[in-house]
Scaffold this motif. Sequence first.
Motif, mmCIF file in Angstrom:
data_model
loop_
_atom_site.group_PDB
_atom_site.id
_atom_site.type_symbol
_atom_site.label_atom_id
_atom_site.label_comp_id
_atom_site.label_asym_id
_atom_site.label_seq_id
_atom_site.Cartn_x
_atom_site.Cartn_y
_atom_site.Cartn_z
ATOM 1 N N GLY A 83 0.811 -1.215 0.000
ATOM 2 C CA GLY A 83 0.000 0.000 0.000
ATOM 3 C C GLY A 83 0.837 1.253 0.000
ATOM 4 N N ARG A 84 0.151 2.395 0.052
ATOM 5 C CA ARG A 84 0.812 3.691 0.106
ATOM 6 C C ARG A 84 1.418 3.901 1.492
ATOM 7 N N VAL A 85 2.599 4.494 1.523
ATOM 8 C CA VAL A 85 3.298 4.690 2.785
ATOM 9 C C VAL A 85 2.488 5.570 3.728
ATOM 10 N N ASP A 86 1.952 6.699 3.210
ATOM 11 C CA ASP A 86 1.227 7.618 4.089
ATOM 12 C C ASP A 86 -0.014 6.968 4.686
ATOM 13 N N GLU A 87 -0.702 6.137 3.908
ATOM 14 C CA GLU A 87 -1.899 5.475 4.411
ATOM 15 C C GLU A 87 -1.560 4.382 5.426
ATOM 16 N N LEU A 88 -0.502 3.645 5.168
ATOM 17 C CA LEU A 88 -0.129 2.558 6.070
ATOM 18 C C LEU A 88 0.362 3.078 7.421
ATOM 19 N N LEU A 89 0.976 4.273 7.425
ATOM 20 C CA LEU A 89 1.555 4.802 8.660
ATOM 21 C C LEU A 89 0.601 5.689 9.445
ATOM 22 N N THR A 90 -0.532 6.038 8.854
ATOM 23 C CA THR A 90 -1.490 6.893 9.552
ATOM 24 C C THR A 90 -2.277 6.089 10.582
ATOM 25 N N GLU A 91 -2.271 6.561 11.833
ATOM 26 C CA GLU A 91 -3.067 5.936 12.885
ATOM 27 C C GLU A 91 -4.441 6.604 12.908
ATOM 28 N N GLN A 92 -5.415 5.918 12.321
ATOM 29 C CA GLN A 92 -6.726 6.519 12.134
ATOM 30 C C GLN A 92 -7.445 6.817 13.444
ATOM 31 N N ASP A 93 -7.122 6.086 14.516
ATOM 32 C CA ASP A 93 -7.835 6.277 15.787
ATOM 33 C C ASP A 93 -7.131 7.264 16.714
ATOM 34 N N VAL A 94 -6.118 7.976 16.191
ATOM 35 C CA VAL A 94 -5.412 8.976 16.987
ATOM 36 C C VAL A 94 -5.462 10.314 16.266
ATOM 37 N N THR A 95 -5.842 11.377 17.001
ATOM 38 C CA THR A 95 -5.882 12.731 16.447
ATOM 39 C C THR A 95 -4.758 13.548 17.072
ATOM 40 N N GLN A 96 -3.968 14.211 16.230
ATOM 41 C CA GLN A 96 -2.846 15.011 16.711
ATOM 42 C C GLN A 96 -3.104 16.483 16.451
ATOM 43 N N ILE A 97 -2.916 17.307 17.479
ATOM 44 C CA ILE A 97 -3.068 18.754 17.358
ATOM 45 C C ILE A 97 -1.716 19.396 17.625
#
Length: 307
Positions: free
Chosen positions: A228-242
């Motif tokens: 898959g795409r690197v950015d999609e594989l490394l994104t933690e969908q259940d964590v929001t960063q501010i």
Amino acid sequence: MSTAAPPAEAVIEIRNLSKIYRDFWGRRKVRALNSLSLDVKKGEVFGLLGPNGSGKTTTLKLLLGLLFPTEGEISILGQPASDVTKNERIGYLPEESYLYRFLNAEETLDFYGRLFDMPASVRKERTEMLLDLVKISHARKRPLKEYSKGMTRRIGLAQALINDPDLVLLDEPTSGLDPLGNRDMKDLILDLKKQGKTVLMCSHLLGDVQDVCDRIAILYGGELKVLGRVDELLTEQDVTQILSSRLSDAAVKEINDVIRKHGGDVRKVDHPTANLEELFLRTVQESKDRPGRRHIAEGSAPGPTAS
């Protein structure tokens, strides 16, 4: 009404690829690949990852036609992998560059240019351009036996690009390079992408892959485990960063209260950090900009360099 862009052309198509190594008596010894299927699209940088023995180098050799598959099919640049004429459009940097130690850099590139039947004027032009590109013009007359491993990787990359290939295969391209050379190599890979070339690279250095690759495949035991795409594989969908700046303690407390009010969980509040490569490169650049500057006090780091 906008229309979706057509899908990118596949430069490499691998279908149900298996490779079994056998002993002298024809008995099965090692299954290096097991039913591998994937595509590499035109103009992308694709990373092939996996521990030792996962099948990465075997895959590259199958693509080049140096090995023959036990099962499955490979199409590369629209031709079967067994058709060696396709290699005229491919550049290959092996994990260990087998170059003639008593030739210098100019002679090496001229020799490989001759293998592609390039005219003398083109060989000379490509040699000058590539020596500048990989930053070893200053050592053009030195025999390769005097080169460091990092310099050998650079001339190896220049050799892989002598024929101006459409597809570039890189096996551990940053092996033996110091942090500056590592950054240069990654910049060169990104520049190849800008030129419209397709790059397939194998590497154990995951940070390098993350920096330059559009998509990755992870192999283990000869099997495809992740694609898959690197950015999609490394994104933690259940964590929001501010990310913010100059917040007071009171503002941080108020934000924490709002997050908890909405059912969120405040895991950590801290200051972001740079990675070691960024710190090293910034220190070198500041040393160039401010000659004579010496040791920086422990616990502090040089600030961003003005562009």
